[in-house]
Design a protein around this motif. Structure first.
Motif, mmCIF file in Angstrom:
data_model
loop_
_atom_site.group_PDB
_atom_site.id
_atom_site.type_symbol
_atom_site.label_atom_id
_atom_site.label_comp_id
_atom_site.label_asym_id
_atom_site.label_seq_id
_atom_site.Cartn_x
_atom_site.Cartn_y
_atom_site.Cartn_z
ATOM 1 N N TYR A 75 0.820 -1.216 0.000
ATOM 2 C CA TYR A 75 0.000 0.000 0.000
ATOM 3 C C TYR A 75 0.851 1.262 0.000
ATOM 4 C CZ TYR A 75 -3.886 -3.130 0.580
ATOM 5 O OH TYR A 75 -4.799 -4.119 0.362
ATOM 6 N N LYS B 21 1.159 1.820 -3.518
ATOM 7 C CA LYS B 21 -0.132 2.142 -4.132
ATOM 8 C C LYS B 21 -0.556 3.592 -3.875
ATOM 9 C CE LYS B 21 -4.954 0.601 -4.262
ATOM 10 N NZ LYS B 21 -5.949 -0.347 -3.731
ATOM 11 N N GLU C 39 0.956 6.467 -6.162
ATOM 12 C CA GLU C 39 0.806 6.414 -7.619
ATOM 13 C C GLU C 39 0.400 7.783 -8.145
ATOM 14 O OE1 GLU C 39 -2.064 3.357 -8.177
ATOM 15 O OE2 GLU C 39 -0.603 1.717 -7.966
ATOM 16 N N GLU D 199 -6.075 2.340 3.671
ATOM 17 C CA GLU D 199 -6.153 1.209 2.740
ATOM 18 C C GLU D 199 -6.071 -0.120 3.490
ATOM 19 O OE1 GLU D 199 -6.529 1.219 -0.530
ATOM 20 O OE2 GLU D 199 -6.258 3.329 -1.060
#
Length: 232
Positions: A35, A38, A41, A95
């Motif tokens: 994460y 992630k 990004e 997340e």
């Protein structure tokens, strides 16, 4: 469901333990590193904040973060490392906790959260963790593994290790300590022993019984309120 935190030092073998838990025992593992990639990004909230705080020089031509350049900055400057953590960790936790909720709804008795910086990041997460697993190894082995993995030299490797809480301190705060100095089979046997203890832990049943009782009480209260309304 209860939460088990898996942590340790960089290059102590935590990922090996996580794979054993997931692949050999079918235990869900929510990986913070996954994460961490992630949430940064291009176009994500943390991505914009990093660009604003650290400038364009830590970005590649395709707008991806240059992790090597950013790493050189934050491992040499405590204030910048703190700034990066303040940007990324709230997003990472959102997340991860969402995934934990999904596993809870699927009926798993417990889930493992793979958290390299469990103790370093001050927050409320420790209050929700039922058990802690710390993976350790000898300092010279840790240094060698990190140099072999990153191929960046001794100086940067030592900086990365010193940026984390000493392993002996983490081990003192753990419920389980997995010594990863030896062979893979020795590590596997220790993981098997930890899993056996965790699977015998009935804490998740207490949580489910408590939540069931709360649900029943709320339902009875609603019925009572409806009855009063009808009686009037």
């Amino acid at each position: 469901m209860f939460i088990v935190a898996l942590t340790g030092g960089i290059s102590t073998g935590k990922s090996t333990v996580a794979r054993l838990l997931q692949n050999e025992h079918g235990i869900p593992v929510v990986d913070a590193d996954f994460y961490a990639r992630k949430v940064v990004e291009p176009g994500k909230k943390a991505w914009y904040k990093i660009r604003s705080s650290f400038g364009d020089e830590v970005f590649k031509s395709d707008d991806q973060i240059d992790r090597e350049k950013l790493g050189h900055i934050v491992f040499r400057d405590t204030s910048k490392r703190r700034c990066l953590n303040q940007i990324t960790h709230p997003e990472i936790m959102k997340e991860m906790l969402w995934m934990v909720c999904k596993y809870a709804l699927k009926g798993y008795p417990f889930v493992v959260m793979d958290l390299p910086l469990l103790f370093e990041i001050k927050g409320d997460l420790l209050r929700f963790v039922h058990k802690i697993i710390v993976v350790t190894c000898e300092p010279d082995i840790q240094l060698k593994r990190l140099i072999d993995r990153d191929l960046k030299g001794v100086e940067l490797a030592k900086m990365k290790i010193s940026a984390q809480m000493p392993l002996e301190e983490k081990a003192r705060l753990a419920n389980f300590v997995i010594d990863n100095n030896g062979s893979f089979e020795e590590t596997r046997e220790q993981v098997n022993q930890v899993v056996a203890v965790l699977k015998s832990d009935k804490f998740h049943l207490k949580i489910r019984i408590f939540l069931s009782l709360v649900s029943v009480c709320l339902m009875l209260l609603m019925i009572f309120l409806i009855y009063l309304g009808c009686a009037r």
